[in-house]
Design a protein around this motif. Structure first.
Motif, PDB file in Angstrom:
ATOM      1  N   THR A   1       0.802  -1.221   0.000  1.00  0.00           N
ATOM      2  CA  THR A   1       0.000   0.000   0.000  1.00  0.00           C
ATOM      3  C   THR A   1       0.836   1.273   0.000  1.00  0.00           C
ATOM      4  O   THR A   1       0.309   2.353  -0.283  1.00  0.00           O
ATOM      5  CB  THR A   1      -0.938   0.021   1.221  1.00  0.00           C
ATOM      6  OG1 THR A   1      -0.140  -0.071   2.415  1.00  0.00           O
ATOM      7  CG2 THR A   1      -1.909  -1.144   1.187  1.00  0.00           C
TER       8      THR A   1
ATOM      9  N   THR B   1       1.584   3.888  -4.655  1.00  0.00           N
ATOM     10  CA  THR B   1       0.312   4.053  -5.362  1.00  0.00           C
ATOM     11  C   THR B   1       0.553   4.553  -6.779  1.00  0.00           C
ATOM     12  O   THR B   1       1.605   5.125  -7.086  1.00  0.00           O
ATOM     13  CB  THR B   1      -0.617   5.022  -4.623  1.00  0.00           C
ATOM     14  OG1 THR B   1       0.011   6.306  -4.547  1.00  0.00           O
ATOM     15  CG2 THR B   1      -0.933   4.508  -3.221  1.00  0.00           C
TER      16      THR B   1
ATOM     17  N   GLN C   1      -7.167   4.521  -5.426  1.00  0.00           N
ATOM     18  CA  GLN C   1      -5.838   4.537  -6.018  1.00  0.00           C
ATOM     19  C   GLN C   1      -5.351   3.116  -6.210  1.00  0.00           C
ATOM     20  O   GLN C   1      -5.445   2.288  -5.291  1.00  0.00           O
ATOM     21  CB  GLN C   1      -4.854   5.296  -5.133  1.00  0.00           C
ATOM     22  CG  GLN C   1      -5.029   6.804  -5.149  1.00  0.00           C
ATOM     23  CD  GLN C   1      -3.905   7.510  -4.418  1.00  0.00           C
ATOM     24  OE1 GLN C   1      -3.727   7.302  -3.217  1.00  0.00           O
ATOM     25  NE2 GLN C   1      -3.147   8.322  -5.132  1.00  0.00           N
TER      26      GLN C   1
ATOM     27  N   ILE D   1      -2.815   0.270  -6.139  1.00  0.00           N
ATOM     28  CA  ILE D   1      -1.651   0.059  -5.274  1.00  0.00           C
ATOM     29  C   ILE D   1      -0.739  -1.008  -5.869  1.00  0.00           C
ATOM     30  O   ILE D   1      -1.142  -1.821  -6.706  1.00  0.00           O
ATOM     31  CB  ILE D   1      -2.056  -0.331  -3.844  1.00  0.00           C
ATOM     32  CG1 ILE D   1      -2.856  -1.656  -3.835  1.00  0.00           C
ATOM     33  CG2 ILE D   1      -2.860   0.785  -3.188  1.00  0.00           C
ATOM     34  CD1 ILE D   1      -3.134  -2.190  -2.450  1.00  0.00           C
TER      35      ILE D   1
END
Length: 489
Positions: free
Chosen positions: A50, A53, A425, A427
């Motif tokens: 994570t 992005t 977004q 990842i």
């Protein structure tokens, strides 16, 4: 060491990751929640990262066409509502990005334009009345069903024939003396739709400017001609009239032509200042999503949109109530028969479900931020379509008998549109399970989503890892899974 004994990094806590798994599979699952994994060896890991992005997601969805809207109006009110809820409601696919056509397209009942009077340079006779019977009611009813709302991209297939050098719906070019009139046409369209209660988020300058061999509505541009129209006419007109609408260029396939177009679009500062992004289609191949060309297009304009604006199972008549056809290698497209010999390898028979899932995953992993399907609803003939250009839609209807068929394509699209929301977004991830295709995203509310595709016939196992927690999971053969990952301790 057997596959089932594949170790996970020692710092990872086994089976401490909370997940919800939804699966669509050839065995009959239709976006079904899975509480028990199928039996499979654990053969690799999918680690979500994570901290890195990529693009922000604009959305997923389909297209409002006159054909789809006409069919909805021939169904019972109950079935019409059922379809709109399935696409836009909280219990359905929750479509967030859509498309419609300016003037007629191949999936219209007939050829029409909003300015039918030849020589009407000031567009005194401009009217969208043709859309008021079917198309506008479908869009407005979808808006009423959608809780989060959705964006609309509008595209012209052609200007009215009287503005073109061949005076025909098909082929030809816009006569330069009508450039300003055609720019005004876009402005009047945006105003008329806004007054009808429908805001338009974006436009493409022209659907498929390279043409379609004059089979249905089309109008040709070179990249430089489109730049000239946008920088000198369309962009200034829309800006002067106060329209805050996104202008997307190109709007055709992802082959080598895409590189030429983005080089021209973004190599011209005047035009680039008006272009908000690039639109692409998938018809250059039934299996290849052209990652290198998508990466090239992103690099040419990293701060602008890259949106897949049209896709469908083309050159086919829908199979009615036959789920297995959509999971089998039986579909063909135009290129199966008509592609140049050098390109025929790009158009083999294919599995419709895989074509959709693989393409969306490939697009997301290569900077595409929006993905739009073509017709939402078609009949059992693959129409109506004035040019007899039959296609498949995720929902097929039989209006004579008031029946609906939700094909496996509908559930495939829902795996993305329902769970990866606008503003998410994409990842990063590491995937050592080579038999699976993966993408992942973080939603605005912080929730994490991974989508996994298994094209093989045998189940595949994997460890899903997030930070110090993991979960042993498996996916059936011929299946798609959406995995919702809890980030709560």
């Amino acid at each position: 060491m057997s596959a089932t004994m594949l170790p996970v990094c020692s710092e990872v806590k086994e089976d401490q990751l909370a997940v919800e798994v939804y699966e669509t599979a050839a065995n009959g699952h239709q976006l079904q929640r899975i509480t028990e994994c199928c039996t499979a060896d654990t053969a690799g890991t999918i680690r979500l990262k994570t901290e890195k992005t990529f693009q922000t997601i604009t959305g997923f969805g389909g297209s409002f066409t006159q054909a789809s809207a006409y069919l909805l109006n021939r169904l019972s009110p109950e079935n019409r509502t059922r379809i709109l809820e399935a696409y836009f409601g909280e219990s359905g696919a929750k479509y967030a990005l859509t498309r419609t056509h300016i003037n007629s397209c191949d999936f219209s009942i007939r050829n029409y334009a909003y300015a039918p009077v030849p020589g009407d340079r000031t567009l005194e006779h401009f009217s969208i009345d043709e859309d008021r019977r079917d198309l506008i009611p479908m869009i407005k009813d979808a808006m009423a069903v959608s809780q989060d709302g959705f964006r609309i991209i509008a595209s012209p297939w052609t200007a009215p024939p009287w503005m073109k050098d061949n005076n025909d719906w098909r082929g030809g070019k816009l006569i330069p003396e009508y450039y300003e009139t055609w720019a005004l046409y876009f402005s009047k369209y945006l105003v008329a739709y806004r007054e009808a209660g429908i805001p338009i988020w974006g436009i493409t300058v022209e659907n498929e400017p390279l043409g379609n061999d004059c089979n249905w509505e089309s109008m040709h541009y070179t990249p430089r001609e489109m730049n000239d129209f946008v920088s000198r006419h369309l962009g200034p007109r829309l800006r002067a009239d106060g329209h805050e609408v996104k202008i997307l260029g190109y709007d055709q396939n992802r082959g080598e032509e895409l590189r030429e177009w983005v080089n021209t679009m973004y190599g011209d500062d005047a035009a680039a200042s008006y272009f908000a992004g690039t639109a692409v289609h998938w018809y250059a191949s039934t299996y290849e999503f052209f990652p290198d060309n998508l990466q090239y297009a992103h690099a040419a304009a990293p701060d602008k949109h890259l949106i897949q604006s049209e896709a469908c199972v083309d050159a086919e008549v829908p199979r009615w109530q036959d789920d297995q056809w959509y999971w089998s290698r039986e579909a063909t497209d135009w290129g199966w028969d008509w592609a140049p010999e050098a390109d025929k390898y790009l158009h083999p028979k294919y599995v419709p479900v895989y074509r959709y899932a693989r393409d969306i995953i490939g697009c997301l992993n290569n900077w595409v931020d929006g993905w739009i399907d073509w017709n939402m609803v078609l009949d059992r003939k693959g129409g109506p379509n004035w040019s007899r250009n039959w296609c498949v839609a995720p929902v097929i209807v039989d209006p004579e008998n008031d029946e609906i068929y939700f094909t496996p394509i509908y559930y495939t699209l829902s795996h993305f549109s329902r769970y990866i929301r606008p503003g998410a977004q994409r990842i990063d991830f590491e995937n050592t399970q080579e038999r699976l295709q993966v993408t992942a995203a973080k939603n605005p509310d912080g929730s994490l989503v991974a989508v996994v595709l298994n094209e093989g016939e045998t189940p595949q196992g994997f460890h899903l890892i997030l930070g110090e927690a993991s979960r042993r999971l498996s996916i059936r053969g011929q299946a798609i899974q959406t995995i919702l990952i809890s980030t709560q301790n």
